[in-house]
Motif scaffolding. Structure first.
Motif, PDB file in Angstrom:
ATOM      1  N   LYS A 193     113.216  31.688  18.418  1.00  0.00           N
ATOM      2  CA  LYS A 193     111.990  30.963  18.779  1.00  0.00           C
ATOM      3  C   LYS A 193     110.969  31.042  17.637  1.00  0.00           C
ATOM      4  N   VAL A 194     111.110  32.049  16.820  1.00  0.00           N
ATOM      5  CA  VAL A 194     110.122  32.234  15.757  1.00  0.00           C
ATOM      6  C   VAL A 194     110.796  32.859  14.542  1.00  0.00           C
ATOM      7  N   SER A 195     110.386  32.392  13.386  1.00  0.00           N
ATOM      8  CA  SER A 195     110.843  33.026  12.153  1.00  0.00           C
ATOM      9  C   SER A 195     109.611  33.481  11.382  1.00  0.00           C
ATOM     10  N   ILE A 196     109.809  34.470  10.534  1.00  0.00           N
ATOM     11  CA  ILE A 196     108.635  35.049   9.861  1.00  0.00           C
ATOM     12  C   ILE A 196     108.979  35.473   8.452  1.00  0.00           C
ATOM     13  N   VAL A 197     107.985  35.362   7.583  1.00  0.00           N
ATOM     14  CA  VAL A 197     108.095  36.006   6.284  1.00  0.00           C
ATOM     15  C   VAL A 197     106.782  36.732   6.022  1.00  0.00           C
ATOM     16  N   VAL A 198     106.942  37.974   5.554  1.00  0.00           N
ATOM     17  CA  VAL A 198     105.774  38.779   5.196  1.00  0.00           C
ATOM     18  C   VAL A 198     105.935  39.189   3.742  1.00  0.00           C
ATOM     19  N   VAL A 199     104.895  38.969   2.960  1.00  0.00           N
ATOM     20  CA  VAL A 199     104.903  39.427   1.565  1.00  0.00           C
ATOM     21  C   VAL A 199     103.653  40.260   1.340  1.00  0.00           C
ATOM     22  N   LEU A 200     103.859  41.448   0.843  1.00  0.00           N
ATOM     23  CA  LEU A 200     102.713  42.284   0.486  1.00  0.00           C
ATOM     24  C   LEU A 200     102.816  42.605  -0.996  1.00  0.00           C
ATOM     25  N   GLU A 201     101.806  42.198  -1.742  1.00  0.00           N
ATOM     26  CA  GLU A 201     101.865  42.401  -3.186  1.00  0.00           C
ATOM     27  C   GLU A 201     101.675  43.870  -3.533  1.00  0.00           C
ATOM     28  N   ASN A 202     102.526  44.360  -4.419  1.00  0.00           N
ATOM     29  CA  ASN A 202     102.398  45.708  -4.970  1.00  0.00           C
ATOM     30  C   ASN A 202     102.261  46.777  -3.899  1.00  0.00           C
ATOM     31  N   ALA A 203     102.993  46.581  -2.785  1.00  0.00           N
ATOM     32  CA  ALA A 203     102.856  47.522  -1.677  1.00  0.00           C
ATOM     33  C   ALA A 203     103.997  48.527  -1.644  1.00  0.00           C
ATOM     34  N   GLY A 204     105.068  48.267  -2.414  1.00  0.00           N
ATOM     35  CA  GLY A 204     106.192  49.197  -2.410  1.00  0.00           C
ATOM     36  C   GLY A 204     107.385  48.594  -1.684  1.00  0.00           C
ATOM     37  N   GLY A 205     108.167  49.450  -1.019  1.00  0.00           N
ATOM     38  CA  GLY A 205     109.400  49.009  -0.380  1.00  0.00           C
ATOM     39  C   GLY A 205     109.181  48.072   0.787  1.00  0.00           C
ATOM     40  N   GLY A 206     110.047  47.069   0.950  1.00  0.00           N
ATOM     41  CA  GLY A 206     109.902  46.061   1.988  1.00  0.00           C
ATOM     42  C   GLY A 206     110.144  46.604   3.378  1.00  0.00           C
ATOM     43  N   SER A 207     111.172  47.463   3.542  1.00  0.00           N
ATOM     44  CA  SER A 207     111.487  47.931   4.889  1.00  0.00           C
ATOM     45  C   SER A 207     110.396  48.850   5.412  1.00  0.00           C
ATOM     46  N   ALA A 208     109.743  49.597   4.513  1.00  0.00           N
ATOM     47  CA  ALA A 208     108.739  50.558   4.952  1.00  0.00           C
ATOM     48  C   ALA A 208     107.362  49.914   5.110  1.00  0.00           C
ATOM     49  N   ASN A 209     107.087  48.848   4.361  1.00  0.00           N
ATOM     50  CA  ASN A 209     105.731  48.295   4.364  1.00  0.00           C
ATOM     51  C   ASN A 209     105.631  46.916   5.021  1.00  0.00           C
ATOM     52  N   ALA A 210     106.576  46.020   4.686  1.00  0.00           N
ATOM     53  CA  ALA A 210     106.477  44.666   5.202  1.00  0.00           C
ATOM     54  C   ALA A 210     107.067  44.558   6.602  1.00  0.00           C
ATOM     55  N   ALA A 211     108.204  45.263   6.857  1.00  0.00           N
ATOM     56  CA  ALA A 211     108.864  45.153   8.158  1.00  0.00           C
ATOM     57  C   ALA A 211     107.959  45.558   9.327  1.00  0.00           C
ATOM     58  N   PRO A 212     107.187  46.647   9.207  1.00  0.00           N
ATOM     59  CA  PRO A 212     106.322  47.020  10.338  1.00  0.00           C
ATOM     60  C   PRO A 212     105.281  45.939  10.664  1.00  0.00           C
ATOM     61  N   ILE A 213     104.799  45.265   9.636  1.00  0.00           N
ATOM     62  CA  ILE A 213     103.822  44.203   9.886  1.00  0.00           C
ATOM     63  C   ILE A 213     104.505  43.022  10.578  1.00  0.00           C
ATOM     64  N   ALA A 214     105.718  42.691  10.125  1.00  0.00           N
ATOM     65  CA  ALA A 214     106.477  41.624  10.768  1.00  0.00           C
ATOM     66  C   ALA A 214     106.728  41.991  12.233  1.00  0.00           C
ATOM     67  N   ARG A 215     107.048  43.250  12.479  1.00  0.00           N
ATOM     68  CA  ARG A 215     107.277  43.723  13.850  1.00  0.00           C
ATOM     69  C   ARG A 215     106.043  43.482  14.706  1.00  0.00           C
ATOM     70  N   LYS A 216     104.872  43.868  14.181  1.00  0.00           N
ATOM     71  CA  LYS A 216     103.636  43.722  14.964  1.00  0.00           C
ATOM     72  C   LYS A 216     103.330  42.256  15.221  1.00  0.00           C
ATOM     73  N   MET A 217     103.549  41.432  14.230  1.00  0.00           N
ATOM     74  CA  MET A 217     103.294  40.001  14.394  1.00  0.00           C
ATOM     75  C   MET A 217     104.224  39.422  15.464  1.00  0.00           C
ATOM     76  N   MET A 218     105.498  39.831  15.409  1.00  0.00           N
ATOM     77  CA  MET A 218     106.458  39.289  16.378  1.00  0.00           C
ATOM     78  C   MET A 218     106.164  39.810  17.776  1.00  0.00           C
ATOM     79  N   ASP A 219     105.820  41.089  17.862  1.00  0.00           N
ATOM     80  CA  ASP A 219     105.438  41.648  19.171  1.00  0.00           C
ATOM     81  C   ASP A 219     104.310  40.815  19.769  1.00  0.00           C
ATOM     82  N   TYR A 220     103.304  40.532  18.948  1.00  0.00           N
ATOM     83  CA  TYR A 220     102.150  39.793  19.436  1.00  0.00           C
ATOM     84  C   TYR A 220     102.557  38.366  19.802  1.00  0.00           C
TER      85      TYR A 220
END
Lengths: 639, 362
Positions: A585-612
């Protein structure tokens, strides 16, 4: 001694002389008046009709009337751009006998800065006679009331009202929505070229950015006309005839302002972007780029100070990161490359390679490393996606070659504009032999091919390109153009636009797509998956892929040390995902500049967005899982 | 009735003419000013003040004026010099002298002081005056004319020059001399054009010669004013129905360009009636001048009357495009205080001359 002759004044003769002269003067006056009369006779009788005509054309003018700009709503009918009446204090310098005095009296009456007076004098230059010129814009209601009470003291000064754009959500929506501002020389040139000059005759503002700019023709409407009796100050005395303007269309966007608010909250203090879309239509739910700025500043002319602050900010708030940000896609495109390998039979689902952390080519003195120093051991295509094994993809890239990779990724839309309804879009870069020759006048080396396998090398992509490619993957090759606009607001029922499709990617074997999507499911739902931790407790089953884009080339035999790398060279954290994995029903892309690893930094934000997202748009019961249910599913899938 | 007014030193014929003219003025100002009753109230107040001034001046015997002529002239010239040195700048020209109590234009005083001075000087000698007296008279006229032209106020300096020259003419300046002087002035014109006139003054003349060349700035007034007059036709558009003026196409419509408003709304017939009133007033003034007892009175009354005529001619000429635009109001009709006071002061002096006869005449 000569006798001085005593003359006796002849008063009668003198009196007669003066009287004669007075009579002559009177005759002269009569003659001159006759000349005046004959001149007036010519004007008023002989040329009367010509002057009558000129007088009539003089007083009747056809004035264009600006249409009201269409309103913009989000998908739930929340108003994102509205028209509000604003008041400005306008002066007709020609009608004011002592301008300086009038201005200084106005300054004591209302708060008008010297800077505004200066701007007023500057604006006077080169203006038509009797054209009202604004001294102060955006009057408060109090100002209007104060002036109205003293109006009689200020001939030639008036308060004028017109509609002006307002964005109630401010910086939350800026990059998607854009803004309008005063039509400038360049805009005018474009309007003339488009043959729209007549239509814009009475219009003040035009869309400068975002949806406001892209959908200008929908939003603007059609100019109307008024046949009016006017004075030479162009002030309307009465309306004789009118063709009302056609207001612009009210448009509805796919965006949900609540998701934007959430994204703004989650990205606060970070540089990055969140794009969410509906894989079934390509409709964009969220297109948020951080940092942002208040579009209302631009509507009434941004001050130089504010503008240069925006321009010079190192965080570059003016860039729309979702469509203009060019990021190495990194591991987020591993599923696409795996699909390529499977479809073109370069790899098979079962074959494995041995990953010991290093990759070498015969006769090449270079080592490519895995992100995991000691490697992942035996890796097949599914595991290669789940654990994001680099070595597997170095090998895949080597075996596929740049030409095939480049061509297949072009089919996914990389290296090309997505066609999203924003002019602020970059096509980023999908490298190829031809491109490298044209760009650097250099041949393509095998060493360039290897890192393409992990979405690096010269490969860049915009987040909206990435989300489009994920939608294509999810839809088994069906392609949609990402769309911000959803439809048009109508009186009874809103008109929803049909999704815009692109040429689909030919499917060789549906099973290959299933394998890749299952592997993305594994990224989130299998214990070794890179995003397992981030989504462990979610009540829905999603699939995804994390990515960590290197901006800094680590020298051979050196270790990447996050602490010792300058902030702007730190890795970009990325995550792409969709949910539910078997009926997205929904697809998402999260990019965080210079934030470090994707699974540790971007995935949690994607999770929160999808939860919401699923809080706002709840899933059907069959797709909702309690933690216990989820655990049993996990165990089942683990086998 | 006549006796009563005579006792008040008011010339009834002249007075009636002036009142009719002022009424026409108020009616036209009401229309030109956008039916602003406040404007009418202000103008009426000024008329009241000016009429009071006229009444006071009418009580003073002509002999007094003759005696103060020289002083008035000298004080006036001194004030003109003062204006150039310390005057206030209003609308880009130095015309005002601020004496703290009142602020006024000394050039207005000169409108009466110059004819008084010249009349006093010429009437000292036999009439017609000798050439050397004419020459002195010319110099006396030139001093204030040049000072005022420097302010710069072309319209007023022209009126003042005329008022002085009229005295010389009425005094019997020989026709041949008039011819020579005219020739000399004609030869002087090119010199003036190339060496003395300022850029904007030249521009005005050029615009006058071809108003369509500059339809947005200087020519705008003339074009709009001609449209107003021409579209008025024979009968006019009717009071308050002049579109040119009601729609504010006409600039300065209740002051210098009021004649255009009047012509538009009352047509050629209305204009003829207005001219008849003016001619009547001028005729009456000249009759008073002819009947006056001494040369000084004759010359002064005649000169003031003829200057009044110059106002009428120059204003109508400029509004209808016959003459370049110089700031001269339509006398007693245009809105404005200063010219009103001076004009009626002049008529006060004429009335004094017309009604105060010394008993021992002839």
């Amino acid at each position: 001694m000569p006798i001085k002759r005593q003359t006796i004044r002849d008063h009668t003769a003198e009196a007669n002389l003066v009287t004669r002269r007075a009579f002559v003067a009177f005759i002269g006056a009569v003659c001159i008046l006759l000349a005046v009369i004959s001149n007036l006779y010519v004007l008023q009788v002989k040329k009367h009709e010509a002057f009558q005509t000129r007088s009539n054309t003089n007083r009747i003018k056809v004035l264009p009337v600006a249409p009201n700009r269409g309103l913009i709503y989000d998908r739930n009918g929340v108003i994102l751009a509205e028209n509000r009446p604003v008041f400005s204090l306008e002066l007709v310098p020609e009608s004011i006998s002592d301008l300086d005095d009038t201005i200084s009296r106005l300054q004591t009456l209302l708060s008008i800065a010297d800077e505004q007076v200066e701007r007023f004098h500057k604006n006077r230059d080169g203006q038509r006679r009797f054209k009202p010129i604004a001294l102060k814009t955006l009057l408060s209601e109090e100002d209007v009331a104060i002036f109205s009470a003293h109006k009689h003291l200020f001939p030639g000064v008036s308060v004028e009202a017109r509609l002006s754009r307002h964005y109630p959500f401010g910086e939350i929506m800026t990059h998607a929505l854009g803004y309008v501002a005063k039509i400038n020389k360049k805009d005018l040139q474009k309007i003339v070229e488009a043959g729209e000059e007549e239509n814009y005759k009475a219009t003040y503002d035009t869309g400068k950015l975002g949806v406001e700019r892209f959908h200008e023709s929908k939003l603007h409407g059609k100019v109307g006309y008024q046949q009016v009796e006017v004075n030479s100050a162009s002030r309307i005395i009465r309306v004789l005839d009118a063709t009302p303007p056609e207001p612009g269309q009210d448009i509805i966007l796919n965006l949900d302002v609540r998701l934007h608010e959430k994204a703004a909250e989650l990205l606060d203090g970070k540089r990055g972007t969140v794009v969410m879309s509906d894989p079934e239509t390509g409709g964009i739910y969220t297109l948020y780029s951080n940092p942002s700025y208040d579009p209302n500043l631009f509507v009434h002319g941004i001050s130089n100070k504010n503008y240069s602050a925006l321009l010079s900010s190192p965080n570059r708030p003016l860039i729309n990161r979702a469509t203009q940000g060019q990021y190495p896609p990194a591991s987020t495109i591993k599923p696409h490359l795996a699909l390529l390998g499977l479809e073109q039979k370069i790899i098979t689902p079962d074959e494995t390679i041995k990953d010991n952390g290093q990759y070498r080519l015969p006769k090449v003195n270079h080592v490519w490393r895995d992100w995991k120093r000691w490697g992942h051991g035996d890796v097949n295509v599914t595991k290669a996606i789940e654990v994001s094994c680099d070595i597997y993809y170095y090998d895949l890239a080597y075996r596929t070659g740049i030409d095939k990779m480049s061509a297949y990724m072009n089919e996914f839309g990389f290296g090309d504009y997505t066609g999203i309804d924003l002019y602020e879009e970059s096509d980023a870069n999908m490298p190829s032999r031809g491109w490298k020759r044209a760009r650097f006048n250099e041949p393509w080396y095998i060493g360039d091919t290897i890192p393409v396998g992990i979405g690096q090398s010269f490969w860049t992509a915009t987040p909206v390109q990435i989300v489009q490619s994920i939608n294509t993957l999810v839809n088994r090759g069906e392609r949609y153009i990402p769309q911000i606009i959803r439809g048009t607001k109508m009186e009874n029922e809103d008109k929803i636009d049909l999704p815009k499709t692109l040429r689909p990617i030919p499917v060789v074997d549906e099973k290959n797509w299933d394998i890749v999507i299952d592997a993305m499911y594994g990224v989130v739902n299998r214990e070794h998956g890179t995003a397992f931790r981030a989504f462990k407790t979610s009540s829905y089953q999603s699939a995804g892929k994390s990515g960590t884009a290197q901006l800094f080339t680590v020298a051979q035999n050196e270790k990447y040390d996050a602490k010792n790398v300058a902030a702007h060279l730190k890795d970009n954290a990325m995550y792409v995902g969709f949910a539910p994995y078997n009926a997205p029903k929904v697809s998402i892309v999260v990019v965080l500049e210079n934030a470090g690893g994707g699974s540790a930094n971007a995935a949690p934000i994607a999770r929160k967005m999808m939860d919401y997202f699923f809080e706002l748009y709840p899933l059907a019961d069959e797709y909702v899982y309690s933690p216990e249910e989820k655990k049993s599913v996990l165990e089942y899938t683990k086998e | 009735m006549r006796k009563f007014f005579n006792a008040l030193h008011i010339d009834l014929w002249l007075f009636v003419g002036l009142l009719v003219l002022m009424s026409v003025g108020l009616i036209t100002i009401y229309s030109a000013g956008g039916q602003d009753i406040g404007l009418i109230q202000r103008q009426t107040t000024r008329l009241g003040i000016a009429l009071t001034g006229m009444f006071i001046l009418a009580q003073i015997p002509p002999s007094f004026y003759r005696r103060v002529s020289v002083y008035a002239f000298v004080v006036g010239v001194a004030m003109l010099v003062a204006v150039i040195l310390f005057g206030d700048v209003g609308k880009g020209a130095q015309r005002w002298l601020d004496l703290k109590v009142i602020r006024f234009q000394p050039s207005e005083i000169m409108k009466l002081a110059v004819p008084m001075m010249i009349a006093w000087y010429i009437s000292k000698f036999d009439l017609p005056p000798k050439t050397q007296h004419i020459a002195v008279g010319f110099i006396l006229v030139c001093i204030p004319t040049i000072l005022i032209a420097k302010q710069p106020d072309l319209g007023t300096s022209l009126l003042i020059a005329c008022s002085g020259l009229f005295v010389l003419f009425l005094g019997g300046m020989r026709w041949r001399l008039i011819g020579y002087v005219s020739l000399l002035l004609g030869a002087f014109l090119p010199i003036m054009w190339f060496f003395l006139m300022k850029g904007y003054q030249k521009q005005r003349v050029l615009t006058f010669l071809n108003p369509e060349s500059d339809p947005h700035n200087t020519g705008y007034h003339i074009i709009q004013s001609k449209i107003a007059i021409g579209s008025g036709g024979l009968e006019g558009k009717g009071w308050l129905h002049g579109t040119q003026s009601q729609l504010e196409f006409l600039p300065e419509r209740h002051t210098d360009f009021i004649f255009a408003v009047y012509s538009e709304e009352f047509g050629l017939l209305g204009v003829l009636a207005l001219l008849a009133i003016y001619l009547y007033i001028i005729g009456r003034g000249l009759i008073i001048s002819a009947r006056a007892q001494d040369a000084y009175s004759k010359l002064l009354a005649g000169s003031i009357t003829l200057t009044f005529f110059v106002y009428v001619f120059v204003n109508m000429g400029m509004v209808s495009g016959m003459l370049p635009v110089v700031g001269v109001p339509l006398p007693l009709v245009s809105f404005g205080g200063t010219s009103m006071v001076t004009l009626l002061a002049g008529f006060g002096i004429i009335m004094s001359i017309g009604t105060q006869k010394r008993l021992l005449s002839r």
